[in-house]
Write a protein that holds these residues in place. Structure first.
Motif, PDB file in Angstrom:
ATOM      1  N   CYS A 231       0.802  -1.239   0.077  1.00  0.00           N
ATOM      2  CA  CYS A 231      -0.121  -0.084   0.065  1.00  0.00           C
ATOM      3  C   CYS A 231       0.778   1.152  -0.322  1.00  0.00           C
ATOM      4  CB  CYS A 231      -0.910   0.128   1.207  1.00  0.00           C
ATOM      5  SG  CYS A 231      -0.120  -0.023   2.726  1.00  0.00           S
ATOM      6  N   VAL A 232       1.983   1.223   0.941  1.00  0.00           N
ATOM      7  CA  VAL A 232       2.780   2.491   0.872  1.00  0.00           C
ATOM      8  C   VAL A 232       3.259   2.642  -0.452  1.00  0.00           C
ATOM      9  CG1 VAL A 232       5.022   3.313   1.939  1.00  0.00           C
ATOM     10  CG2 VAL A 232       3.335   1.990   3.329  1.00  0.00           C
ATOM     11  N   ARG A 233       3.888   1.419  -1.157  1.00  0.00           N
ATOM     12  CA  ARG A 233       4.742   1.628  -2.550  1.00  0.00           C
ATOM     13  C   ARG A 233       3.667   2.237  -3.625  1.00  0.00           C
ATOM     14  NH1 ARG A 233       6.773  -3.483  -3.855  1.00  0.00           N
ATOM     15  NH2 ARG A 233       5.747  -4.597  -2.310  1.00  0.00           N
ATOM     16  N   ALA A 234       2.278   1.672  -3.530  1.00  0.00           N
ATOM     17  CA  ALA A 234       1.319   1.928  -4.488  1.00  0.00           C
ATOM     18  C   ALA A 234       1.088   3.367  -4.230  1.00  0.00           C
ATOM     19  CB  ALA A 234       0.110   1.305  -4.187  1.00  0.00           C
ATOM     20  N   CYS A 235       0.960   4.203  -3.066  1.00  0.00           N
ATOM     21  CA  CYS A 235       0.643   5.357  -2.821  1.00  0.00           C
ATOM     22  C   CYS A 235       1.790   6.334  -3.517  1.00  0.00           C
ATOM     23  CB  CYS A 235       0.617   5.705  -1.247  1.00  0.00           C
ATOM     24  SG  CYS A 235      -0.163   7.239  -0.936  1.00  0.00           S
TER      25      CYS A 235
ATOM     26  N   VAL B 245       2.721   4.592  -7.730  1.00  0.00           N
ATOM     27  CA  VAL B 245       1.309   4.784  -8.725  1.00  0.00           C
ATOM     28  C   VAL B 245       0.818   5.907  -8.871  1.00  0.00           C
ATOM     29  CG1 VAL B 245      -0.494   3.590  -9.483  1.00  0.00           C
ATOM     30  CG2 VAL B 245       1.182   2.083  -8.866  1.00  0.00           C
ATOM     31  N   GLN B 246       0.245   6.461  -7.466  1.00  0.00           N
ATOM     32  CA  GLN B 246      -0.330   7.603  -7.228  1.00  0.00           C
ATOM     33  C   GLN B 246       0.662   8.793  -7.173  1.00  0.00           C
ATOM     34  OE1 GLN B 246      -3.437   8.625  -7.442  1.00  0.00           O
ATOM     35  NE2 GLN B 246      -2.747  10.564  -6.774  1.00  0.00           N
ATOM     36  N   GLY B 247       1.629   8.641  -6.462  1.00  0.00           N
ATOM     37  CA  GLY B 247       2.479   9.821  -6.356  1.00  0.00           C
ATOM     38  C   GLY B 247       2.072  10.868  -5.212  1.00  0.00           C
ATOM     39  N   THR B 248       1.182  10.378  -4.344  1.00  0.00           N
ATOM     40  CA  THR B 248       0.885  11.224  -3.293  1.00  0.00           C
ATOM     41  C   THR B 248       1.849  11.035  -1.928  1.00  0.00           C
ATOM     42  OG1 THR B 248      -1.490  11.432  -3.924  1.00  0.00           O
ATOM     43  CG2 THR B 248      -1.187  11.763  -1.391  1.00  0.00           C
ATOM     44  N   PHE B 249       2.461   9.727  -1.726  1.00  0.00           N
ATOM     45  CA  PHE B 249       3.170   9.495  -0.652  1.00  0.00           C
ATOM     46  C   PHE B 249       2.490   9.718   0.824  1.00  0.00           C
ATOM     47  CE2 PHE B 249       5.869  10.322  -4.017  1.00  0.00           C
ATOM     48  CZ  PHE B 249       6.826   9.218  -4.134  1.00  0.00           C
ATOM     49  N   ALA B 250       1.103   9.407   0.752  1.00  0.00           N
ATOM     50  CA  ALA B 250       0.494   9.587   2.145  1.00  0.00           C
ATOM     51  C   ALA B 250       0.833   8.616   3.205  1.00  0.00           C
ATOM     52  CB  ALA B 250      -1.121   9.988   1.682  1.00  0.00           C
ATOM     53  N   LEU B 251       1.166   7.625   2.872  1.00  0.00           N
ATOM     54  CA  LEU B 251       1.389   6.543   3.572  1.00  0.00           C
ATOM     55  C   LEU B 251       3.026   6.151   3.687  1.00  0.00           C
ATOM     56  CD1 LEU B 251      -1.202   3.896   2.331  1.00  0.00           C
ATOM     57  CD2 LEU B 251      -1.577   5.757   4.037  1.00  0.00           C
ATOM     58  N   THR B 252       3.227   5.776   4.969  1.00  0.00           N
ATOM     59  CA  THR B 252       4.584   5.380   5.232  1.00  0.00           C
ATOM     60  C   THR B 252       4.508   4.125   5.839  1.00  0.00           C
ATOM     61  OG1 THR B 252       4.612   6.604   7.335  1.00  0.00           O
ATOM     62  CG2 THR B 252       5.383   7.733   5.481  1.00  0.00           C
TER      63      THR B 252
END
Length: 937
Positions: free
Chosen positions: A173-177, A180-187
């Motif tokens: 999920c962190v890598r997808a954020c 793929v998405q480019g938001t980097f909301a998850l860590t």
């Protein structure tokens, strides 16, 4: 079809020919250099167990489940992170590997709830699947030790849960954020046993998460799960279709359980989105079954009467009779219609055909003219065709990206993710916008230049950039000499001193040196691509600006290959298609003028009716004629003109003056308040046809469910035409596309069969390009040679004054869409429950406005009220709002100014004043001397 589960090859594909041959469990397979062992095995038909790996993300190598043995190498390397080598021999199954994998899996299961039978992901859980694959039959470790089983569930997001007790910290999920998405909301927060997924230290709803669903899609367990799945159960069948929101045109798997839609999952083979999505397409489909939907035709004699439900035969007969009666009294040209950019190509086509053949006039226009008609005019004048030049994949080859008057992260988020990925890889970004959009600076990206120009000065800025390119010797002379015409005359014009950055600096507000630096970068930085939006077209010089961008692209040689081009970001799902289908009063399908006798003759032969050679009325002309009394009836297909068109008072006055207003839509909208006939429409989940997105990609729209109204929209229109004594009948929408293909050269090779076979195609699709045309103008321009056009800057008539000292510009927000008719009826209102006015702190201070105050927004044509939000995204003197909520009605204040060539409204420049809605009375205000002791304290 049954539930479609797309194969997951573990790691992303590598480009290039299959030159490396390896042997996996004795099976030879050839793959491109750099391919992982895991993907090579999958391509040979052998699936290696995995949990942290998926082919939408770069290999990570954390789960240690994909271990293999390789001849000549020590140990058991992870197959996801090990690239192939010539002659490599790989073993994926052995007693040693079996024991290692079972040990790894035991550790995962020992810290995971064993509630598989009642879990919402039962049957769709990779942890469950892999336990079986590795042959795990028992777990030696108990639950006595430390574990994560009591971790809480975060249900703050309207659409999905985060059940932390089931998280295996695989980082997908962190890598997808990020990737793929480019938001980097998850860590991943913490280390070792304490590692856990975190939404920036807060809950998902309060975090930077944009709810694109990439994390949900990537999660291998029930940790991140759609609430709809929890409520309805796992889906059992799939229908492939196309999103009906923005012009990106994402392909989706609509997954159902019986007849009930459970979830929308982005399709990995979707040409536009390749497995990604945004919050609207992924989750905001609930409006299709909202109780506000009208499912029965309704009539009323006067707009003050109550609606009266009727059957379809009555509604169609009444509509046709009234239209013919009005024509008999006022003339053939007294009626007309508006097509929709939200309906299918086939539905748009039959409406314009009804107007031309059954109504007997060319009084047809479209909401697409209200947003992107300058694109059609400007690109046709310069390049020869009314459409963007590239496919979306092309941005991966761009070195310099210029975004002008667009906000992709809000308006076209799936394409924005592609763009951000390329910028993170090293491409340079130039943003030309009065507002500091997120692309100017957001996690891991920043614009090299932000040209924060004054609203209405686009043409001056692009001319200044072209001036630098010409006068500093940066023109691609070979490209211009071989492929263009009109250059010398243009060069003489653009070289004039009044077009220099220094000359226009005071006018535009952009420092001359910044313009020069941006122009040099675009001309010399490699492949240069221009992407633009309504901040270009919705101006009095919209068409001029489109031609100015085309001039800049030709002068720098940035046309006709991957990574370059001039690309409009269309606002609605079928803006391109509604234009292609002949929705303008002067053009038949395929952008051919109604005065062309040869072209008109082809249509007359096919349609069996003489056609008018004179252009009809545009929407503003219809409104003026309605108020004047010569235009008496209007058919409106899927468009809320009373909310979306400028100068709302003028629009509503015109609608109120009409004898007959027919609205075909899902909901009783603002326009329906003036309607006499309401014909219920179909949602995209019920449609059968095609949409054409911003990259000219024609996508199939397949019905997920039968029409809840009992009729498709194209059937209704055809029956109205027949009731007006024009024979128009189709048994299936594929027949309509066959007719479009027979009449429109750029669609000559398009059919439902071709689309079902290829997935999608980009027009032109014909004998010369049977599988479509991703990149336009590669060997030459459609018109022969690209044409340079002089683009003098003419200031807008809309100026700030002492009475209206501020300039209003408008735009969109991620969670809402257009006039909000769809998204306001979904969980998306959680993010944007109202339109607000962004105002600079300085402008707020001098007006006594605090953050959150209710303010009045007034122009010379109208006023509205909304809540103020202090923001430094705009320069002093500029305010900004969205237009998604009818209660605000932002277009009450927009004026009648429009583009000189197309009448596209000038939404982006309106002189306004802002003040407190309820200012304090003078007698309530404290005297300054009364405040002095307090201030001293």
């Amino acid at each position: 079809m049954s539930l479609l589960k797309e194969p997951d090859l573990g790691t992303p594909a590598k480009a290039g020919p299959a030159t490396v041959t390896v042997e996996v469990d004795g099976l030879p397979v050839s793959v491109p250099e750099g391919t992982s062992v895991m993907r090579a095995a999958a391509m040979s038909g052998i699936d290696i167990p995995k949990l942290c790996a998926t082919d939408s993300l770069e290999a990570f190598g954390s789960c240690r489940l994909c271990l293999v043995e390789i001849d000549g190498r020590r140990g058991t390397p992870a197959s996801c992170t090990t690239p192939v080598a010539p002659g490599m021999k790989v073993t994926t199954q052995s007693p040693k590997l079996e024991k290692l994998r079972q040990g790894v899996m035991e550790l995962y299961i020992s810290d995971h709830p064993l509630d598989c039978l009642t879990c919402s992901a039962n049957g769709d859980c990779e942890l469950q699947d892999m336990s079986g694959v590795v042959g795990l039959r028992q777990v030696r470790y108990g639950y006595e030790g430390e574990n994560h089983l009591s971790e809480p569930t975060d249900s703050s997001n309207p659409y999905f849960n985060f059940e932390a007790s089931k998280c295996i910290a695989c980082s997908r999920c962190v890598r997808a954020c990020g990737e793929v998405q480019g938001t980097f909301a998850l860590t991943i927060e913490g280390r070792g046993f304490g590692s856990k997924v975190s939404a920036g230290g807060t809950d998902f709803m309060s975090s930077e998460c944009v709810s694109c669903g990439a994390c949900v899609q990537a999660c291998p367990t029930a940790t991140l799960q759609e609430k709809s799945v929890v409520q309805l159960g796992m889906p059992t069948r799939t229908v492939l279709t196309t999103c009906a929101y923005c012009g990106v045109g994402c392909s989706f798997k609509a997954e159902l359980r019986g007849t009930e839609l459970v979830r929308m999952v982005p399709y990995k083979d979707g040409g536009a989105n390749e497995g990604h999505s945004c919050v609207k397409g992924r989750f905001a489909f609930g409006y299709a079954t909202h109780p506000d939907r009208v499912l029965t035709p309704m009539l009323r004699e006067n707009i003050t009467d109550e609606w009266r439900p009727v059957d379809w035969d009555t509604a169609i007969s009444y509509t046709a009779t009234k239209l013919r009666e009005i024509q008999a009294r006022y003339g053939v040209g007294a009626i007309g219609g508006i097509t929709s950019s939200r309906t299918t190509n086939e539905e748009v086509y039959v409406v314009q055909k009804m107007i031309r053949a059954a109504f007997g006039n060319n009084n047809v226009d479209t909401c697409a003219r209200v947003c992107h008609s300058p694109t059609g005019y400007g690109l046709k004048q310069t390049f020869g065709t009314s459409a963007g030049t590239q496919d979306f994949r092309s941005v991966a080859k761009s070195d310099v990206i210029m975004v002008i008057g667009a906000n992709p992260t809000d308006g076209h988020p799936v394409f924005a993710s592609r763009m951000k990925r390329r910028i993170r890889e090293g491409a340079k970004l130039i943003v030309v916008d009065p507002r500091r959009i997120d692309l100017v600076r957001s996690p891991h990206i920043a614009a090299t230049h932000h040209l924060q120009l004054a609203p209405g000065t686009n043409v001056a800025v692009v001319n200044a950039m072209a001036h630098v390119v010409l006068t500093e010797g940066l023109v691609d002379q070979d490209f211009v000499a071989q492929r263009c015409e009109g250059f010398d005359e243009w060069a003489e014009f653009i070289a004039r001193p009044e077009n220099s950055p220094e000359a226009v600096e005071e006018l535009t507000g952009v420092p001359a040196e910044e313009v020069r630096a941006a122009a040099r970068l675009f001309a010399t930085g490699g492949n240069g691509a221009i992407y633009y939006g309504l901040g270009v077209t919705e101006h009095s010089q919209g068409s001029t600006m489109v031609m100015g961008m085309a001039n800049l692209a030709m002068a720098t040689g940035n046309i006709g290959r991957e990574g370059v081009g001039v690309n409009p970001l269309r606002g609605q799902n079928n803006v391109q298609g509604s234009c292609d289908m002949g929705s303008f009063p002067h053009e038949l399908p395929g952008y051919r003028h109604v005065s062309d006798d040869v072209v008109r003759g082809v249509f007359e032969e096919m349609w069996g009716r003489d056609l008018v050679s004179e252009p009809g009325l545009r929407i503003p002309n219809m409104f003026d004629a309605a108020i004047e009394g010569s235009f008496r009836a209007l058919f409106v297909q899927g468009e809320d003109i009373a909310q979306s068109d400028p100068n709302t008072k003028h629009v509503t006055a015109a609608l109120a003056a009409l004898e007959l207003v027919v609205v075909q839509d899902l909901f009783l909208n603002e326009t329906a308040k003036f309607a006499h006939v309401f014909l219920p429409g179909t949602s995209f989940l019920e449609k059968d046809g095609t949409f054409t997105n911003a990259e000219r990609r024609i996508n199939r729209v397949r019905p997920v469910m039968p029409p809840k109204t009992g009729k498709h929209e194209w059937q209704i229109v055809a029956e109205i035409a027949q009731a007006m004594d024009y024979p128009m009948h189709y048994d299936h929408p594929s027949e309509i596309m066959d007719e479009i293909a027979a009449l429109t050269p750029t669609f000559a090779g398009v059919s439902f069969d071709v689309l079902d076979k290829l997935g999608s195609v980009q027009w032109p699709c014909n004998a010369n390009a049977p599988e479509g045309t991703p990149i336009m103008h590669m060997d030459g321009f459609v018109r022969g040679k690209g044409r340079f056009v002089q683009t003098p800057f003419v200031p807008t008539r809309e100026r700030s004054t002492r009475k209206f000292p501020l300039i209003l510009t408008t735009g969109r927000i991620l969670s809402q869409y257009n006039v909000g008719a769809q998204t306001r009826r979904t969980g998306n209102v959680a993010w944007h429950p109202e339109d607000v006015l962004e105002i600079h702190p300085h402008d707020a201070e001098v007006r006594g406005i605090n953050d959150g105050d209710e303010v009045t927004l007034a122009s010379r044509v109208g006023a509205t009220s909304l809540r103020a939000v202090l923001s430094d995204r705009m320069p002093v003197g500029v305010v900004y709002t969205t237009f998604h909520h009818p209660v605000t009605g932002a277009n009450v204040v927009t004026t009648e100014n429009s583009d000189w060539a197309t009448n596209c409204p000038e939404y982006k420049v309106t002189a306004v004043q802002v003040g407190l809605k309820n200012p304090p009375r003078p007698q309530d205000a404290a005297r300054a001397e009364d405040l002095l002791p307090v201030m001293a304290d």
